[in-house]
Design an enzyme around this catalytic site. Structure first.
Site, mmCIF file in Angstrom:
data_model
loop_
_atom_site.group_PDB
_atom_site.id
_atom_site.type_symbol
_atom_site.label_atom_id
_atom_site.label_comp_id
_atom_site.label_asym_id
_atom_site.label_seq_id
_atom_site.Cartn_x
_atom_site.Cartn_y
_atom_site.Cartn_z
ATOM 1 N N LYS A 117 0.814 -1.222 0.000
ATOM 2 C CA LYS A 117 0.000 0.000 0.000
ATOM 3 C C LYS A 117 0.842 1.265 0.000
ATOM 4 O O LYS A 117 0.445 2.292 -0.541
ATOM 5 C CB LYS A 117 -0.969 -0.020 1.177
ATOM 6 C CG LYS A 117 -2.065 -1.071 1.062
ATOM 7 C CD LYS A 117 -3.076 -0.914 2.180
ATOM 8 C CE LYS A 117 -4.214 -1.917 2.041
ATOM 9 N NZ LYS A 117 -3.767 -3.308 2.211
ATOM 10 N N GLU A 201 -2.602 7.360 7.982
ATOM 11 C CA GLU A 201 -3.269 8.340 7.146
ATOM 12 C C GLU A 201 -4.445 8.937 7.891
ATOM 13 O O GLU A 201 -4.932 8.373 8.882
ATOM 14 C CB GLU A 201 -3.732 7.729 5.819
ATOM 15 C CG GLU A 201 -4.799 6.674 5.949
ATOM 16 C CD GLU A 201 -5.175 6.046 4.609
ATOM 17 O OE1 GLU A 201 -4.327 6.017 3.705
ATOM 18 O OE2 GLU A 201 -6.309 5.574 4.495
ATOM 19 N N ARG A 293 -6.211 -7.749 -9.813
ATOM 20 C CA ARG A 293 -6.903 -8.982 -10.175
ATOM 21 C C ARG A 293 -8.319 -8.639 -10.593
ATOM 22 O O ARG A 293 -8.750 -7.493 -10.469
ATOM 23 C CB ARG A 293 -6.942 -9.923 -8.968
ATOM 24 C CG ARG A 293 -7.517 -9.241 -7.725
ATOM 25 C CD ARG A 293 -7.732 -10.158 -6.571
ATOM 26 N NE ARG A 293 -8.011 -9.445 -5.330
ATOM 27 C CZ ARG A 293 -9.160 -8.896 -4.984
ATOM 28 N NH1 ARG A 293 -10.195 -8.951 -5.828
ATOM 29 N NH2 ARG A 293 -9.327 -8.276 -3.835
#
Length: 460
Positions: A117, A201, A293
């Site tokens: 990430k 975050e 995906r």
């Protein structure tokens, strides 16, 4: 080289979906299955099948050596991983390619980069895609997390750098909570993903979850518009829509173009999804992660665009360029998908594997069911409880909800409990019908006792 013999390294409804897409291209299908899945529908529907091991996923669907052995024995020239299991494993991609086979999906390097990430966030920033204010990279310990939090302001979200599915995430309202929760998140991330790395975050309160479907061939990329997936339980999606009715056209265009920019920046190949948080109050959106995906909810995109995403994946993996340009991909109407799980929603969603005793599926224009069941099939207890998906398409969102409710009432999966009552109750909810939902809406609604047998109007 075009794909000619495809090993399906997955199970359930996505295996059936891959079988159908491959057959539409004239590709020979080979279903890999565990001992527990010998009676699965795709085992019968594929051109051939091969057992890869015992029921536990670690001995079958997660066993790279067993899958490669199956590919060799069946003369497969390509492998489709579906979603889950090894679909986002760079090690699996490399093993497949080292064996001289084609992996239907992005490169190992892309999966590695976008699966982390922090690296994905950095790639997004470099491509000019908005990201949630937070740490520039992984935070090295609690003190570093506290420093970032003081800069961006509370509340903050501490998130696992690797993995997904809601694991390794904590929300801290102040510094005392952050000191306590960051080590917990690191331990959970380490246990789930073998990587305890974290980043911090800003917590966006009550956001919507918006995602953009993209396709790429390694050179060009296009988007297939957006989906809204805000109805979630324990950070798992239960109801998905295309498009997102909360967006105006200008925001939609900007959002989708940002997804294409990032896909091009990483030379993306195959089908992928970029996920965003959308703040209703400010109209801002922020990139959070990329799924490298095909996704469970891809059918709603197919319903509004007419694009066969899985077939396009197979074509691109075989070396062909994208078969469409952006101008070819129009939005048409509204689509909704609900996930049918073998769970009892009236008993805290307790898993309910069992023997299927009779099946009745809804039929009609704008109705699609993706599943892997047959009458008499024993649903195994070893895997995810998803047994199918009901998808509807209509000219407007209101009409789609009406069609969904009618289709749900026409659906019968005898012998097992399913989440049909949940979806019937949601279809009757004034908030859902008005689109007044966000990612934290569903659980308080459930806790308030809104899901009862009487509320659903469902005979189950």
């Amino acid at each position: 080289m075009p794909v000619s013999r495809l090993l399906i390294a997955n199970r359930g409804e996505i295996a059936m979906r891959i079988v159908r897409a491959a057959k539409s291209l004239g590709v020979h299908t080979i279903q890999a299955y565990s001992e527990a899945d010998a009676e699965m529908l795709s085992v019968r529907e594929a051109d051939e099948s091969i057992c890869i091991g015992p029921a536990p996923a670690k001995d079958s669907y997660l066993n790279i050596d067993a899958l490669l052995k199956a590919a060799r024995e069946t003369n497969a020239d390509a492998v489709h991983p579906g979603y889950g299991f090894l679909s986002e494993s760079p090690a699996f991609v490399r093993a497949v390619e080292d064996a001289g086979l084609t992996f239907v999906g992005p490169s190992a390097d892309t999966i590695e980069r976008m699966g982390d990430k922090v690296a994905a966030r950095q790639a997004a920033e470099a491509a000019g895609v908005p990201v949630v204010p937070g740490s520039d990279g992984r935070v090295d310990g609690v003190d570093a997390a506290l420093e970032v939090a003081e800069t961006i302001g509370y509340p903050v979200m501490v998130k696992a750098a690797a993995g997904g599915g809601g694991r390794g995430i904590r929300v801290a309202q102040d510094s005392d909570e952050l000191r306590k929760l960051a080590p917990q998140a690191a331990r959970e991330a380490q246990a789930a993903f073998g990587d305890g790395g974290l980043y911090v975050e800003r917590a966006i309160l009550s956001p919507r979850h918006i995602e953009v479907q993209i396709l790429g061939d390694g050179t060009r990329a296009v988007h297939c518009w957006e989906r809204e997936c805000s109805l979630q339980r324990r950070r798992q999606k239960v109801w998905e829509e295309a498009g997102a009715s909360c967006l105006d056209q200008a925001t939609r265009e900007t959002l989708c173009q940002s997804a294409v920019a990032l896909a091009k920046a990483v030379n993306y190949r195959g089908a992928g999804t970029l996920e965003y948080l959308y703040d209703d109050a400010s109209g801002e959106f922020f990139f959070i992660e990329m799924n490298t995906r095909i996704q469970v909810e891809h059918p709603v995109t197919e319903m509004i665009t007419g694009v066969d995403l899985v077939a396009e994946m197979i074509r691109v993996a075989g070396g062909e360029p994208l078969s469409m340009t952006q101008d070819d991909i129009a939005r048409n109407g509204h689509a909704i998908e609900v996930r049918l799980n073998a769970e009892d929603p009236l008993m805290q969603f307790m898993p309910f594997p069992g023997k299927v005793d009779g099946l009745d599926w809804p039929e009609g224009d704008g109705i699609r069911v993706d599943h892997f069941l047959s009458d008499g099939y024993q649903i195994p207890p070893f895997y995810d409880s998803l047994i199918g998906k009901l998808i509807v398409h209509a000219p407007t969102r209101d009409e789609a909800i009406d069609k969904l409710a009618k289709a749900l009432r026409s659906t019968r999966i005898g012998g097992v409990k399913t989440t049909i009552p949940l979806h019937l109750a949601l279809a009757r909810s004034p908030d859902v019908r008005a689109g007044r939902v966000h990612t934290q809406w569903l659980e308080p609604w459930l806790d308030a006792g809104n899901l009862t047998a009487e509320a659903t109007g469902d005979p189950q």
